[in-house]
Write a protein that holds these residues in place. Sequence first.
Motif, short mmCIF file in Angstrom:
data_model
loop_
_atom_site.label_atom_id
_atom_site.label_comp_id
_atom_site.label_asym_id
_atom_site.label_seq_id
_atom_site.Cartn_x
_atom_site.Cartn_y
_atom_site.Cartn_z
N GLY A 1 0.82 -1.21 0.00
CA GLY A 1 0.00 0.00 0.00
C GLY A 1 0.85 1.25 0.00
N ARG A 2 0.22 2.39 -0.24
CA ARG A 2 0.94 3.64 -0.25
C ARG A 2 0.84 4.25 1.13
N GLY A 3 1.79 4.01 2.00
CA GLY A 3 1.69 4.56 3.33
C GLY A 3 1.24 3.49 4.30
N SER A 4 0.10 3.65 4.92
CA SER A 4 -0.30 2.68 5.92
C SER A 4 -0.72 1.35 5.33
N VAL A 5 -1.96 0.97 5.54
CA VAL A 5 -2.41 -0.33 5.08
C VAL A 5 -2.92 -0.26 3.65
N GLY A 6 -2.53 -1.22 2.82
CA GLY A 6 -3.01 -1.21 1.46
C GLY A 6 -4.48 -1.51 1.46
N ILE A 7 -5.32 -0.64 0.94
CA ILE A 7 -6.74 -0.89 0.98
C ILE A 7 -7.06 -2.06 0.11
N GLY A 8 -6.28 -2.25 -0.92
CA GLY A 8 -6.53 -3.42 -1.76
C GLY A 8 -6.43 -4.60 -0.87
N THR A 9 -5.43 -4.55 -0.03
CA THR A 9 -5.24 -5.65 0.91
C THR A 9 -6.44 -5.72 1.82
N LEU A 10 -6.94 -4.57 2.20
CA LEU A 10 -8.07 -4.52 3.10
C LEU A 10 -9.28 -5.14 2.45
N VAL A 11 -9.46 -4.81 1.19
CA VAL A 11 -10.64 -5.31 0.51
C VAL A 11 -10.57 -6.81 0.41
N ILE A 12 -9.42 -7.32 0.07
CA ILE A 12 -9.29 -8.77 -0.03
C ILE A 12 -9.59 -9.36 1.32
N ALA A 13 -9.05 -8.74 2.33
CA ALA A 13 -9.28 -9.28 3.65
C ALA A 13 -10.76 -9.22 3.92
N LEU A 14 -11.37 -8.13 3.58
CA LEU A 14 -12.78 -7.97 3.82
C LEU A 14 -13.53 -9.06 3.12
N ALA A 15 -13.19 -9.21 1.85
CA ALA A 15 -13.89 -10.19 1.07
C ALA A 15 -13.58 -11.57 1.56
N VAL A 16 -12.34 -11.85 1.81
CA VAL A 16 -11.94 -13.18 2.20
C VAL A 16 -12.42 -13.56 3.56
N GLY A 17 -12.13 -12.72 4.52
CA GLY A 17 -12.48 -13.05 5.88
C GLY A 17 -13.92 -13.42 6.02
N TYR A 18 -14.75 -12.56 5.57
CA TYR A 18 -16.17 -12.78 5.80
C TYR A 18 -16.69 -13.97 5.03
N PHE A 19 -16.06 -14.24 3.90
CA PHE A 19 -16.62 -15.25 3.04
C PHE A 19 -16.24 -16.68 3.37
N PHE A 20 -15.49 -16.91 4.42
CA PHE A 20 -15.08 -18.27 4.70
C PHE A 20 -16.18 -19.12 5.29
N LYS B 1 -2.76 -2.12 13.40
CA LYS B 1 -2.86 -0.95 12.53
C LYS B 1 -4.21 -0.92 11.83
N VAL B 2 -4.61 -2.06 11.34
CA VAL B 2 -5.88 -2.12 10.62
C VAL B 2 -7.04 -1.83 11.56
N LEU B 3 -7.00 -2.39 12.74
CA LEU B 3 -8.06 -2.12 13.71
C LEU B 3 -8.13 -0.62 14.00
N GLY B 4 -6.97 0.02 14.09
CA GLY B 4 -6.95 1.46 14.31
C GLY B 4 -7.62 2.20 13.17
N SER B 5 -7.42 1.71 11.94
CA SER B 5 -8.06 2.34 10.78
C SER B 5 -9.58 2.20 10.85
N THR B 6 -10.06 1.04 11.29
CA THR B 6 -11.51 0.86 11.39
C THR B 6 -12.08 1.79 12.47
N GLU B 7 -11.32 2.03 13.51
CA GLU B 7 -11.79 2.92 14.57
C GLU B 7 -12.01 4.33 14.03
N THR B 8 -11.06 4.79 13.25
CA THR B 8 -11.17 6.13 12.67
C THR B 8 -12.42 6.24 11.80
N THR B 9 -12.65 5.21 10.99
CA THR B 9 -13.80 5.20 10.09
C THR B 9 -15.12 5.20 10.85
N TRP B 10 -15.26 4.29 11.80
CA TRP B 10 -16.55 4.16 12.48
C TRP B 10 -16.79 5.28 13.48
#
Length: 264
Positions: free
Chosen positions: A1-20, A59-68
Motif C-alpha cells: 500500500g501507499r503509506g499505511s495499510v493497502g486498501i486493496g489488501t483490506l478489501v481482499i481481507a474484507l472479502a476473504v475473511g467474511y466469506f469463509f 494498525k488495521v483495527l486502528g483504521s476501522t476505529e477512525t472510520t466508524w
Amino acid sequence: GRGSVGIGTLVIALAVGYFFGIDPAVILGLASSPDLSSPAARSAQKPPASDEMATFVAKVLGSTETTWQTVFSEAGRRYQEPKLVLFTGATPTACGTGKSAMGPFYCPADQKVYIDLAFYRDLRERFHAPGEFAQAYVIAHEVGHHVQNLLGISDKVHAAQQRSGNKVAANELSVRLELQADCFAGVWGHRADSMQKILEPSETEQALTAASAIGDDRLQKQTQGQIVPESFTHGTSEQRVRWFKRGMATGDVRQCDTFSAASL
C-alpha cells in the motif's frame, strides 16, 4: 500500500475473511505497521516486537476505529471501540472457548475481536488469498459485527432466530447478518481509501476474487462435494462479493440494509 495499510489488501481481507463461512463470524485482518499510540494498539494483547503480522492487525483495527468514529459521529452517536485479542491455539472468551479452527471471530458479550494469527497462513495457503488487503478484510468484517452489536442489530436477529424455532429460517437470518457485515467492511474500505488513498485498483480485484472463493456454496462444494443452500450461514460467493462491493462503492451504511432487501 501507499503509506499505511493497502486498501486493496483490506478489501481482499474484507472479502476473504467474511466469506469463509466460519463461525461465529469470519475473518478480520488488517494491514501495515500500526500506530502504537492508537486505542486499537493499546488494547491489543502485546505481541512480540518482531511480530510484523501482529502490528499489522493492530494498525488495521486502528483504521476501522477512525472510520466508524466518523460514521457514528455523523449520526449523532458515539462509537465504542472493540478490544483486540491475539491468541494461538485457544483462548477463554465471554462467548466460550475460542479455538483456532473457528478462524477470527467477534464476541458480543465482551466486545472483543479475537484473532489467531495462524489463520493468515491458512488464508494464504489453503484459500489461496495472499496479500495485506485480504488480511485486512478479515478484521473489517469482524468489526462490522461489532457495529451491528452497538446498533442493536445482532440482538434483534438473535431474538428473531429464537422465536422462529426453525433452523432454516435461523440460517437465513444469519446469512443476512453476515452479508451486512461484509457490506460494513466495504464501507470501511471506501472511507479509509477516501481519507488515506491506500487502495490500488489491482488490490480491489484481489479482494473480490478472494471473496468469491469463500462463499458457502464454494466451501461446501470443496469440503462436502455438494451444495446445501438451506444450511448456508454466510451467503454464496456471489452474494458476499455483491454486498461488499455495495459498501465499497458507496461508503454509506444505509446501503447495507440486507434485512429489507427482497433479493440478496
